[in-house]
Design a protein around this motif. Structure first.
Motif, PDB file in Angstrom:
ATOM      1  N   GLN A 178       0.847  -1.201   0.000  1.00  9.69           N
ATOM      2  CA  GLN A 178       0.000   0.000   0.000  1.00  9.69           C
ATOM      3  C   GLN A 178       0.879   1.247   0.000  1.00  9.69           C
ATOM      4  OE1 GLN A 178      -2.645   0.023   3.275  1.00  9.69           O
ATOM      5  NE2 GLN A 178      -3.387  -2.062   2.956  1.00  9.69           N
ATOM      6  N   VAL A 179       1.913   1.235   0.846  1.00 13.90           N
ATOM      7  CA  VAL A 179       2.808   2.386   0.925  1.00 13.90           C
ATOM      8  C   VAL A 179       3.451   2.630  -0.427  1.00 13.90           C
ATOM      9  CG1 VAL A 179       4.881   3.323   1.998  1.00 13.90           C
ATOM     10  CG2 VAL A 179       3.252   2.003   3.372  1.00 13.90           C
ATOM     11  N   ARG A 180       3.981   1.549  -1.025  1.00 19.05           N
ATOM     12  CA  ARG A 180       4.632   1.706  -2.334  1.00 19.05           C
ATOM     13  C   ARG A 180       3.674   2.274  -3.373  1.00 19.05           C
ATOM     14  NH1 ARG A 180       9.580  -0.122  -3.210  1.00 19.05           N
ATOM     15  NH2 ARG A 180      10.562  -1.204  -1.440  1.00 19.05           N
ATOM     16  N   THR A 181       2.431   1.830  -3.331  1.00 20.47           N
ATOM     17  CA  THR A 181       1.465   2.309  -4.326  1.00 20.47           C
ATOM     18  C   THR A 181       1.130   3.782  -4.092  1.00 20.47           C
ATOM     19  OG1 THR A 181       0.525   0.096  -4.360  1.00 20.47           O
ATOM     20  CG2 THR A 181      -0.780   1.818  -5.394  1.00 20.47           C
ATOM     21  N   MET A 182       0.910   4.146  -2.817  1.00 20.71           N
ATOM     22  CA  MET A 182       0.560   5.540  -2.525  1.00 20.71           C
ATOM     23  C   MET A 182       1.711   6.481  -2.878  1.00 20.71           C
ATOM     24  SD  MET A 182      -1.763   5.511   0.914  1.00 20.71           S
ATOM     25  CE  MET A 182      -0.882   4.345   1.931  1.00 20.71           C
ATOM     26  N   GLU A 183       2.948   5.997  -2.707  1.00 15.55           N
ATOM     27  CA  GLU A 183       4.099   6.839  -3.040  1.00 15.55           C
ATOM     28  C   GLU A 183       4.172   7.126  -4.536  1.00 15.55           C
ATOM     29  OE1 GLU A 183       7.434   5.776   0.368  1.00 15.55           O
ATOM     30  OE2 GLU A 183       7.288   4.507  -1.408  1.00 15.55           O
ATOM     31  N   ARG A 184       3.673   6.158  -5.310  1.00 17.34           N
ATOM     32  CA  ARG A 184       3.786   6.283  -6.773  1.00 17.34           C
ATOM     33  C   ARG A 184       2.617   7.029  -7.414  1.00 17.34           C
ATOM     34  NH1 ARG A 184       5.402   0.823  -7.193  1.00 17.34           N
ATOM     35  NH2 ARG A 184       3.225   0.360  -7.576  1.00 17.34           N
ATOM     36  N   ALA A 185       1.422   6.887  -6.795  1.00 24.00           N
ATOM     37  CA  ALA A 185       0.222   7.380  -7.486  1.00 24.00           C
ATOM     38  C   ALA A 185      -0.613   8.262  -6.579  1.00 24.00           C
ATOM     39  CB  ALA A 185      -0.598   6.189  -7.961  1.00 24.00           C
ATOM     40  N   GLN A 186      -1.340   9.164  -7.164  1.00 20.29           N
ATOM     41  CA  GLN A 186      -2.289   9.996  -6.420  1.00 20.29           C
ATOM     42  C   GLN A 186      -3.677   9.348  -6.503  1.00 20.29           C
ATOM     43  OE1 GLN A 186      -2.030  12.950  -4.492  1.00 20.29           O
ATOM     44  NE2 GLN A 186       0.066  12.196  -4.481  1.00 20.29           N
ATOM     45  N   PRO A 187      -4.555   9.636  -5.539  1.00 20.31           N
ATOM     46  CA  PRO A 187      -5.893   9.046  -5.557  1.00 20.31           C
ATOM     47  C   PRO A 187      -6.660   9.471  -6.817  1.00 20.31           C
ATOM     48  CG  PRO A 187      -5.404  10.064  -3.437  1.00 20.31           C
ATOM     49  CD  PRO A 187      -4.308  10.458  -4.359  1.00 20.31           C
ATOM     50  N   PRO A 188      -7.691   8.772  -7.231  1.00 27.27           N
ATOM     51  CA  PRO A 188      -8.217   7.598  -6.538  1.00 27.27           C
ATOM     52  C   PRO A 188      -7.315   6.359  -6.659  1.00 27.27           C
ATOM     53  CG  PRO A 188      -9.410   7.976  -8.588  1.00 27.27           C
ATOM     54  CD  PRO A 188      -8.482   9.124  -8.419  1.00 27.27           C
ATOM     55  N   ILE A 189      -7.154   5.653  -5.531  1.00 22.89           N
ATOM     56  CA  ILE A 189      -6.375   4.412  -5.498  1.00 22.89           C
ATOM     57  C   ILE A 189      -7.305   3.317  -4.999  1.00 22.89           C
ATOM     58  CG2 ILE A 189      -4.499   3.189  -4.323  1.00 22.89           C
ATOM     59  CD1 ILE A 189      -3.037   5.879  -4.117  1.00 22.89           C
ATOM     60  N   ARG A 190      -7.389   2.259  -5.747  1.00 27.46           N
ATOM     61  CA  ARG A 190      -8.241   1.144  -5.305  1.00 27.46           C
ATOM     62  C   ARG A 190      -7.506  -0.153  -5.634  1.00 27.46           C
ATOM     63  NH1 ARG A 190     -14.411   1.792  -6.667  1.00 27.46           N
ATOM     64  NH2 ARG A 190     -13.442   2.360  -8.639  1.00 27.46           N
ATOM     65  N   ILE A 191      -6.768  -0.684  -4.648  1.00 26.55           N
ATOM     66  CA  ILE A 191      -5.903  -1.846  -4.930  1.00 26.55           C
ATOM     67  C   ILE A 191      -6.146  -2.987  -3.951  1.00 26.55           C
ATOM     68  CG2 ILE A 191      -3.996  -0.632  -6.050  1.00 26.55           C
ATOM     69  CD1 ILE A 191      -2.637  -0.731  -3.181  1.00 26.55           C
ATOM     70  N   ILE A 192      -5.737  -4.140  -4.397  1.00 27.71           N
ATOM     71  CA  ILE A 192      -5.784  -5.335  -3.574  1.00 27.71           C
ATOM     72  C   ILE A 192      -4.395  -5.966  -3.691  1.00 27.71           C
ATOM     73  CG2 ILE A 192      -6.763  -6.758  -5.446  1.00 27.71           C
ATOM     74  CD1 ILE A 192      -8.432  -7.078  -2.290  1.00 27.71           C
ATOM     75  N   CYS A 193      -3.774  -6.274  -2.543  1.00 26.85           N
ATOM     76  CA  CYS A 193      -2.370  -6.701  -2.544  1.00 26.85           C
ATOM     77  C   CYS A 193      -2.227  -8.093  -1.924  1.00 26.85           C
ATOM     78  CB  CYS A 193      -1.499  -5.750  -1.742  1.00 26.85           C
ATOM     79  SG  CYS A 193      -1.943  -4.023  -1.863  1.00 26.85           S
ATOM     80  N   PRO A 194      -2.123  -9.103  -2.740  1.00 32.93           N
ATOM     81  CA  PRO A 194      -1.888 -10.438  -2.201  1.00 32.93           C
ATOM     82  C   PRO A 194      -0.386 -10.681  -2.064  1.00 32.93           C
ATOM     83  CG  PRO A 194      -2.322 -10.572  -4.559  1.00 32.93           C
ATOM     84  CD  PRO A 194      -2.268  -9.099  -4.207  1.00 32.93           C
ATOM     85  N   GLY A 195       0.010 -11.491  -1.097  1.00 32.78           N
ATOM     86  CA  GLY A 195       1.444 -11.785  -1.019  1.00 32.78           C
ATOM     87  C   GLY A 195       1.822 -12.569   0.212  1.00 32.78           C
ATOM     88  N   ARG A 196       3.056 -13.053   0.201  1.00 35.66           N
ATOM     89  CA  ARG A 196       3.556 -13.841   1.318  1.00 35.66           C
ATOM     90  C   ARG A 196       4.176 -12.901   2.359  1.00 35.66           C
ATOM     91  NH1 ARG A 196       6.391 -19.302   0.632  1.00 35.66           N
ATOM     92  NH2 ARG A 196       6.203 -18.755  -1.542  1.00 35.66           N
ATOM     93  N   VAL A 197       3.910 -13.188   3.614  1.00 37.52           N
ATOM     94  CA  VAL A 197       4.476 -12.375   4.683  1.00 37.52           C
ATOM     95  C   VAL A 197       5.156 -13.281   5.710  1.00 37.52           C
ATOM     96  CG1 VAL A 197       2.720 -10.599   4.361  1.00 37.52           C
ATOM     97  CG2 VAL A 197       2.359 -12.389   6.059  1.00 37.52           C
ATOM     98  N   PHE A 198       6.027 -12.696   6.515  1.00 38.83           N
ATOM     99  CA  PHE A 198       6.884 -13.495   7.395  1.00 38.83           C
ATOM    100  C   PHE A 198       6.816 -12.975   8.822  1.00 38.83           C
ATOM    101  CE2 PHE A 198       8.345 -13.272   3.098  1.00 38.83           C
ATOM    102  CZ  PHE A 198       8.718 -14.573   2.769  1.00 38.83           C
ATOM    103  N   ARG A 199       6.700 -13.901   9.771  1.00 36.78           N
ATOM    104  CA  ARG A 199       6.752 -13.485  11.174  1.00 36.78           C
ATOM    105  C   ARG A 199       7.529 -14.526  11.960  1.00 36.78           C
ATOM    106  NH1 ARG A 199       0.722 -10.818  12.072  1.00 36.78           N
ATOM    107  NH2 ARG A 199       0.922  -9.467  10.250  1.00 36.78           N
ATOM    108  N   ASN A 200       8.281 -14.027  12.897  1.00 42.96           N
ATOM    109  CA  ASN A 200       9.172 -14.907  13.650  1.00 42.96           C
ATOM    110  C   ASN A 200       8.407 -15.704  14.706  1.00 42.96           C
ATOM    111  OD1 ASN A 200      11.345 -16.102  14.740  1.00 42.96           O
ATOM    112  ND2 ASN A 200      12.423 -14.232  15.330  1.00 42.96           N
ATOM    113  N   GLU A 201       7.726 -16.729  14.268  1.00 41.59           N
ATOM    114  CA  GLU A 201       6.914 -17.546  15.168  1.00 41.59           C
ATOM    115  C   GLU A 201       7.415 -18.981  15.123  1.00 41.59           C
ATOM    116  OE1 GLU A 201       3.445 -16.798  16.324  1.00 41.59           O
ATOM    117  OE2 GLU A 201       2.930 -15.015  15.137  1.00 41.59           O
ATOM    118  N   ALA A 202       7.296 -19.689  16.249  1.00 45.33           N
ATOM    119  CA  ALA A 202       7.605 -21.116  16.253  1.00 45.33           C
ATOM    120  C   ALA A 202       6.548 -21.814  15.389  1.00 45.33           C
ATOM    121  CB  ALA A 202       7.568 -21.650  17.670  1.00 45.33           C
TER     122      ALA A 202
END
Ligand code: PHE
Length: 346
Positions: A178-202
């Motif tokens: 979202q941050v990357r998209t907002m930095e690049r474009a001015q509104p209206p912005i309507r996006i959906i961002c799928p992706g892999r995320v990582f957290r330090n969990e057992a």
């Protein structure tokens, strides 16, 4: 026996000569044409032929040699043909059963979710998994001492001892896109961002060190919490059926204000209460809220003109609620017996 008779005798044998294999052919070659073969013997006798017959005998001998050679060549072709036929593919034979792969359950559900939002005009946005602190935390209004910036929660690629904003991390949520998209474009912005995320969990049946998220972001003039609620209600009903109810509970995220968590009416009991929803009738599925003005400003968007909402959900969680997968680890083990259960889920 005179040489001429011997020649005639061999000639007579030629018509009935047979061979049905390489070995038989070789035996014939040896019998007639090798150094110790019958023809060689006749050629040896030739030197005793009286001079006046030499011309005729020589011719006959040569003719015989040609005949025998040709006959064996013909037989050889027959053997080769037969072999070719036996090697030939039987095109009437049924094919070997071919193993057809299946779509991964997480891909199936991700597709479904993306489709629902695509119909509402959201477009797809993606970003890197290795991120800098700015896109994962700083721009999203995380305080410098926020616990997510701790080793306990986030995987660090590079950790700066004095300045946390210079860390390089594995993204712990897709809000970075979202941050990357907002930095690049001015509104209206309507996006959906799928992706892999990582957290330090057992790694256990209920937690993993990576999982998948989908986040949505809508920024425009006059976007209100009511818009967010309506979109999420539509989403829940598309995903779980038209009878589905939603409820929003106040919550907290650094990047949204106000923030909420959304529950849907239990997809098993319809809200009456069962062991699956721990007799509450509700199941939590996502986090959401109105984008904090600080975030808009950090990304170069004028917060006095624009407002927006964001939401984020875990694909594993949605998939579990749909298919009742008991152990999160199944999603990343690639056990074909597990994946095969989703053959018809496309
Ligand atoms: N990024 C949040 C998380 O990972 C989810 C979220 C996204 C919450 C957008 C609110 C708005 O938990």
């Amino acid at each position: 026996m005179a040489l001429l008779d011997k020649i005639e005798a061999i000639k007579a044998q030629m018509a009935s000569l047979q061979a049905d294999s390489e070995e038989a052919l070789e035996a014939l070659r040896i019998k007639y044409l090798s150094k110790k073969g019958e023809l060689t013997a006749l050629f040896a006798e030739f030197k005793d032929v009286p001079a006046e017959q030499k011309r005729e005998m020589g011719q006959r001998l040569n003719e015989l040699k040609t005949l025998v050679t040709e006959r064996i060549t013909t037989l050889r072709e027959g053997v080769a043909d037969k072999q070719k036929q036996s090697n030939q593919v039987d095109i009437t034979r049924p094919a070997y059963p071919q193993y057809v792969g299946t779509r991964h359950p997480l891909s199936v559900v991700r597709r479904q979710i993306i489709d629902i939002f695509a119909r509402l005009g959201f477009t797809l946005a993606e970003g890197p998994e290795v991120e800098d602190d700015w896109h994962v935390f700083s721009a999203l209004n995380f305080a410098a001492d926020h616990p997510a910036r701790d080793m306990q929660d986030t995987f660090f690629i590079e950790q700066n001892p004095t300045d946390v904003t210079r860390n390089i991390v594995l993204r712990s949520h897709t809000s970075s896109v979202q941050v990357r998209t907002m930095e690049r474009a001015q509104p209206p912005i309507r996006i959906i961002c799928p992706g892999r995320v990582f957290r330090n969990e057992a790694i256990t049946a209920r937690a993993h060190c990576f999982f998948h998220q989908i986040e949505g972001l809508y920024i425009d003039k006059n976007v209100s919490f009511a818009d967010l609620k309506q979109v999420l209600l539509h989403f829940a009903r598309e995903l779980y059926g038209p009878e589905t109810q939603i409820r929003l509970r106040p919550s907290y995220f650094p990047f949204t204000e106000p923030s909420a968590e959304m529950d849907v009416s239990c997809m098993l009991c319809g809200g009456k209460g069962c062991s699956f929803c721990k007799h509450t009738g509700w199941v939590e599925i996502l986090g959401c809220g109105m984008v904090d003005p600080n975030v808009l400003e950090a990304c170069g968007i004028d917060s006095s003109v624009y407002s927006g909402y964001a939401f984020g959900l875990g694909i594993e969680r949605i998939t579990n609620l749909k298919y009742m997968v008991k152990d999160l680890r199944m999603f990343s083990e690639n056990d074909v017996r597990f994946l095969d259960e989703f053959v018809s889920a496309h």
